[in-house]
Design an enzyme around this catalytic site. Structure first.
Site, mmCIF file in Angstrom:
data_model
loop_
_atom_site.group_PDB
_atom_site.id
_atom_site.type_symbol
_atom_site.label_atom_id
_atom_site.label_comp_id
_atom_site.label_asym_id
_atom_site.label_seq_id
_atom_site.Cartn_x
_atom_site.Cartn_y
_atom_site.Cartn_z
ATOM 1 N N THR A 323 38.234 47.459 30.731
ATOM 2 C CA THR A 323 38.443 47.017 29.357
ATOM 3 C C THR A 323 37.089 46.679 28.741
ATOM 4 O O THR A 323 36.219 46.109 29.408
ATOM 5 C CB THR A 323 39.380 45.802 29.291
ATOM 6 O OG1 THR A 323 39.552 45.399 27.923
ATOM 7 C CG2 THR A 323 38.848 44.620 30.081
ATOM 8 N N HIS A 375 42.836 37.383 44.551
ATOM 9 C CA HIS A 375 42.248 36.838 45.779
ATOM 10 C C HIS A 375 43.214 36.919 46.969
ATOM 11 O O HIS A 375 42.808 36.703 48.116
ATOM 12 C CB HIS A 375 41.835 35.378 45.545
ATOM 13 C CG HIS A 375 40.594 34.984 46.286
ATOM 14 N ND1 HIS A 375 40.166 35.632 47.431
ATOM 15 C CD2 HIS A 375 39.675 34.012 46.058
ATOM 16 C CE1 HIS A 375 39.065 35.067 47.879
ATOM 17 N NE2 HIS A 375 38.730 34.085 47.053
#
Length: 404
Positions: A323, A375
């Site tokens: 993006t 994560h």
């Protein structure tokens, strides 16, 4: 005899749609393949076109109504033109003739006969009533034809800055409440889910854009002449991200329940802002694409997004997303994951800054990079290594081109 007009057959991932706009009303004449209705789904806006020349007999599903796949939304009379439509067409032709006479008599030209006559009746009427030459209106319909919406949009383009009168009384507090479009509502749901259902973390770095900017300046004209495509920054980022994904497979993976799915291909989504909301069309097999193919693919996606032509197949899948907030002036941000993907790269504005280079201060065009990642799957070491790889490939583009 009336013919049924049905909603398109939606893909399995789309349950239903909403009638967004009826471009034609009962009794109004339409031409074959002319867009008569827009249906908005969770992902794209689908166009319904007239099956032949004729008129809309009746509308069964109005604007805002929910429709299912292949459901009847209107009745159509093939070849039939209502009296009202005939009168409208005659009046339109009369105005065209009057405009031509005025032009030949030396008055300011209103419309050109050939340009207006080539349009559908409703469009001819809109052009003659507005006094806008057809040549001045950019057509977004099939084959570049002008639609009524094109004429309306042309009329509403902002004029030169001037002192505009206040639309409300001084001190008045005005509110406007409108429902969310299905697309924006779906985007909101997915972004919220990404923040709540993933262990999202963002790591940052910065890249010196001078080497790529010098390469673009040197080869952009030859590149465009050879490939018919403008050499932009995005192709470098897509190719650098593809190489980094090869080195760090976890960043190209996704989580499916308790399983990790490692993808043996590289489908990179490019976030594009449109009037209807944020969409992410996907470049397929970027490891097999050259720079020109990447640039052409991104350009085509931008045009499709602008015209509302992106299909579900354009936005399905994807293993990684890029993006670019820099196009709007963003200097730094933390992009949100495009689930079920586990990472997204954020590009930003190129800003000249003083940097220390070999003990000397130099002014360099720098860009902050941001990598948001899940994560649960990607450790910090892998995330940082991935981002550093992109940085190194961009700062030494010869390595990227030579596959070093």
């Amino acid at each position: 005899m009336a013919t049924e007009i049905k909603a398109p057959v939606f893909p399995e991932s789309v349950a239903d749609g909403t009638i967004a706009t009826w471009h034609k009303q009962p009794g109004e004449a339409v031409s074959r393949d002319e867009v008569i209705c827009d249906i908005e789904t969770d992902k794209v806006v689908l166009e319904v076109v007239a099956p032949a020349d004729g008129t809309i007999a009746s509308i069964i599903k109005g604007e805002g109504d929910t429709v299912l796949s292949n459901e009847v939304i209107a009745q159509f009379e093939e070849g039939a033109v209502s009296g009202a439509a005939q009168t409208e067409a005659v009046q339109s032709e009369a105005k065209v003739e009057q405009a031509v006479v005025q032009t030949e008599a030396g008055a300011a030209p209103v419309v050109e006969r050939a340009q207006v006559a080539d349009q559908a009746p409703a469009v001819r009427k809109a052009l003659t009533e507005s006094g806008i030459p057809a040549a001045d209106v950019a057509g977004t319909g099939r084959g570049g034809r002008i639609t009524k919406e094109d004429v309306a949009n042309h009329q509403t383009k902002p004029a030169a800055p001037a002192a505009a009168p206040l639309s409300v009384a001084v001190g008045e507090r005005v509110e406007k409440r409108v429902p969310m479009t299905r697309l924006r509502k779906r985007v909101a749901e997915r972004l919220l889910a990404a923040t709540q259902e993933t262990a999202m973390l963002t790591t940052f770095n910065e890249v010196n854009m001078k080497p790529i900017m010098e390469m673009r300046a040197q080869y952009k004209d030859a590149f465009e002449k050879r490939h018919g495509a403008r050499l932009g920054f995005m192709s470098f980022f897509v190719k650098a991200a593809t190489e980094a994904l090869k080195r760090y497979p976890a960043v190209n993976a996704s989580i499916d329940g308790d399983d990790i799915v490692y993808h043996g291909y590289y489908d990179i989504g490019v976030a594009v802002s449109s009037e209807r909301g944020l969409v992410v069309p996907v470049l397929r097999d970027t490891d097999r694409m050259n720079y020109a193919e990447v640039e052409n693919g991104i350009r085509d996606f931008a045009y499709k997004a602008r015209d509302g032509k992106l299909g579900i197949e354009d936005m399905t899948g994807g293993t990684f997303t890029i993006t670019n907030g820099g196009t709007f002036g963003s200097l730094l941000s933390t992009p949100i994951l495009n689930t079920p993907q586990t990472a997204i790269l954020g590009m930003h504005k190129i800003q000249e800054r003083p940097m220390a280079v070999n003990g000397q201060v130099e002014i360099l065009p720098m860009m902050y990079l941001a990598l948001s990642y899940d994560h649960r799957l990607i450790d910090g070491k892998e995330a940082v290594g991935f981002l550093v790889t992109i940085k190194e490939l961009l700062e030494e583009p010869a390595k990227l081109i030579l596959d070093l």
